[in-house]
Design a protein around this motif. Sequence first.
Motif, PDB file in Angstrom:
ATOM      1  N   GLY A  67      -5.742   2.613   9.015  1.00  0.00           N
ATOM      2  CA  GLY A  67      -5.215   3.357   7.876  1.00  0.00           C
ATOM      3  C   GLY A  67      -4.265   2.467   7.086  1.00  0.00           C
ATOM      4  O   GLY A  67      -3.394   1.802   7.667  1.00  0.00           O
ATOM      5  N   TYR A  68      -4.392   2.458   5.770  1.00  0.00           N
ATOM      6  CA  TYR A  68      -3.543   1.604   4.942  1.00  0.00           C
ATOM      7  C   TYR A  68      -2.065   1.966   5.058  1.00  0.00           C
ATOM      8  O   TYR A  68      -1.199   1.112   4.844  1.00  0.00           O
ATOM      9  CB  TYR A  68      -3.971   1.705   3.479  1.00  0.00           C
ATOM     10  N   TYR A  69      -1.756   3.225   5.384  1.00  0.00           N
ATOM     11  CA  TYR A  69      -0.362   3.680   5.398  1.00  0.00           C
ATOM     12  C   TYR A  69       0.207   3.767   6.814  1.00  0.00           C
ATOM     13  O   TYR A  69       1.203   4.434   7.047  1.00  0.00           O
ATOM     14  CB  TYR A  69      -0.251   5.033   4.692  1.00  0.00           C
ATOM     15  N   PHE A 106      -6.049  -3.712  -5.850  1.00  0.00           N
ATOM     16  CA  PHE A 106      -4.706  -4.269  -5.830  1.00  0.00           C
ATOM     17  C   PHE A 106      -4.383  -5.018  -4.528  1.00  0.00           C
ATOM     18  O   PHE A 106      -3.784  -6.090  -4.538  1.00  0.00           O
ATOM     19  CB  PHE A 106      -3.733  -3.101  -6.083  1.00  0.00           C
ATOM     20  N   LEU A 107      -4.817  -4.484  -3.391  1.00  0.00           N
ATOM     21  CA  LEU A 107      -4.425  -5.062  -2.103  1.00  0.00           C
ATOM     22  C   LEU A 107      -4.938  -6.483  -1.853  1.00  0.00           C
ATOM     23  O   LEU A 107      -4.219  -7.293  -1.257  1.00  0.00           O
ATOM     24  CB  LEU A 107      -4.858  -4.138  -0.965  1.00  0.00           C
ATOM     25  N   ALA A 126       0.831  -1.206   0.000  1.00  0.00           N
ATOM     26  CA  ALA A 126       0.000   0.000   0.000  1.00  0.00           C
ATOM     27  C   ALA A 126       0.864   1.255   0.000  1.00  0.00           C
ATOM     28  O   ALA A 126       0.605   2.219  -0.744  1.00  0.00           O
ATOM     29  CB  ALA A 126      -0.919  -0.004   1.222  1.00  0.00           C
ATOM     30  N   THR A 127       1.925   1.244   0.817  1.00  0.00           N
ATOM     31  CA  THR A 127       2.801   2.412   0.908  1.00  0.00           C
ATOM     32  C   THR A 127       3.562   2.631  -0.396  1.00  0.00           C
ATOM     33  O   THR A 127       3.691   3.769  -0.868  1.00  0.00           O
ATOM     34  CB  THR A 127       3.794   2.224   2.068  1.00  0.00           C
ATOM     35  N   ALA A 128       4.066   1.559  -0.982  1.00  0.00           N
ATOM     36  CA  ALA A 128       4.776   1.681  -2.255  1.00  0.00           C
ATOM     37  C   ALA A 128       3.842   2.202  -3.342  1.00  0.00           C
ATOM     38  O   ALA A 128       4.245   3.012  -4.186  1.00  0.00           O
ATOM     39  CB  ALA A 128       5.360   0.325  -2.649  1.00  0.00           C
TER      40      ALA A 128
END
Length: 492
Positions: free
Chosen positions: A422-424, A264-265, A244-246
Amino acid sequence: MKKTILILSLLISVQFVSLAQERQIEVESANTTNHEITIKGQRVPYSATAGTQPVWNEDGKPIASLFYTYYERTDVSDKATRPLVISFNGGPGSASIWMHIAYTGPVLLNMDDEGNPTQPYGTRSNPHSILDVADIVYVDPVNTGYSRIVDKETDRKKFFGVNADIEYLSDWVNTFVTRQNRWASPKYLIGESYGTTRVAGMVNRLQNSHWMFFNGVILVSPTGLGIDRSGPVAAANYLPYYAATAWYHEALDADLQNQDLDDFLPEVEEFTINELIPAMVKGGYLEEERKRELAKKMSHYSGLSEKVILEHNLAVPTNFFWKELKREEGLTIGRLDSRYRGIDRQGTGDRPDHDPALTAWNHAFAPAMNHYVRNVLKFETDLTYNLFGPVHPWDRSGDRTGENLRSAMAQNPYLHLLVQSGYYDGGTDYFNAKYNLWQMDPSGKLKDRMDWKGYRSGHMMYLRAEDLETSNEDIRQFILQATPEKGAPARY
């Protein structure tokens, strides 16, 4: 005569020094102001009470005093049907400031739409607050905010540990609910970060030791809750967060970068569960060819090179990821919110010098809270408002809070659970929050009362304007749905 005057002068000086050193919170106090706000197009009048309430020992002696801020909607006559939300932040050692003036409360600190600090410091109305559907009390545990130990003879172990924290705060909540005449109200506990450990344990303690039953628990960016995820699982479970961060930093190949994050995840999660964890269980006996296949796929998902993934035997530490992802650009990324970028003294090394997310938040929150308490809530004290207070050493033994929460839900058919991530967030990542839910209820019989929500931001997802609206609405709907209709029985 001169000698007498000198002695008197010295005595007066000593008294002034003594008074100056006695900066203490009042054991009990309360100051109420009245305000109004517009939420979802509706005028909401409310009172705000900033005060202190004691913690007692077994002999009924005050040993600490906790600072709280209590918001009540004032145009509601029937408190029996009005939900009450009791809010804690984490740390341990963190004040309630974060969710208080940035999430669910009636005011927001001044920040831009992505959560970066702005000047002038201060607060503004929060049009997304949940105050339209529930009253809220924000509580600062001992040594956080303005809360302090008032009996210096009391052992600090009374407050600073997983189970000690749960015990004294549950007793404090019992007193608060009694004093405010809210026993009949539907009640909810919300905690963020370590606050999730706190409220997961408190709901069971309050239910079984104080006979106070709740309708819901909300976990914001949850910790491990005492649920085992060590070894290969711990190493593998970070991959979806890395992905997710990338994706946010546009560090992926076009086939992934061009997909929406929500599309995508799930692919990365399936790979983590079905391929990566089973392979990492083999440790050093994993076939070399298979290890290289996995490293290639992990590189594709994470934005890291196959080389560094293999150098770490597929188990890439989070510290290294925050340093490595944007190393070639001379930047690091944040721990608690990996959208934030930082600059280190040098490019080498395996961990960042600091967390740029936390630095930005401290910059914004401290001046805003100090201004708000004194100038709006009219609560005056010379004490320092501790964003992070001295609570160490903290006894982390005996953490069974995930099981505590499961047990409380099994015993109470009214009790529902909402998890927000949170995803990040690299501190309490979203995929491990999902893993908590899977492991907390192995029977699967409670999952119809458990819900998980993800947001495109970090540890404090509400700092991003879009997620502030969405995450508050998710809490609002959770409260409305978990508050039963009049006369609905609590039974299976």
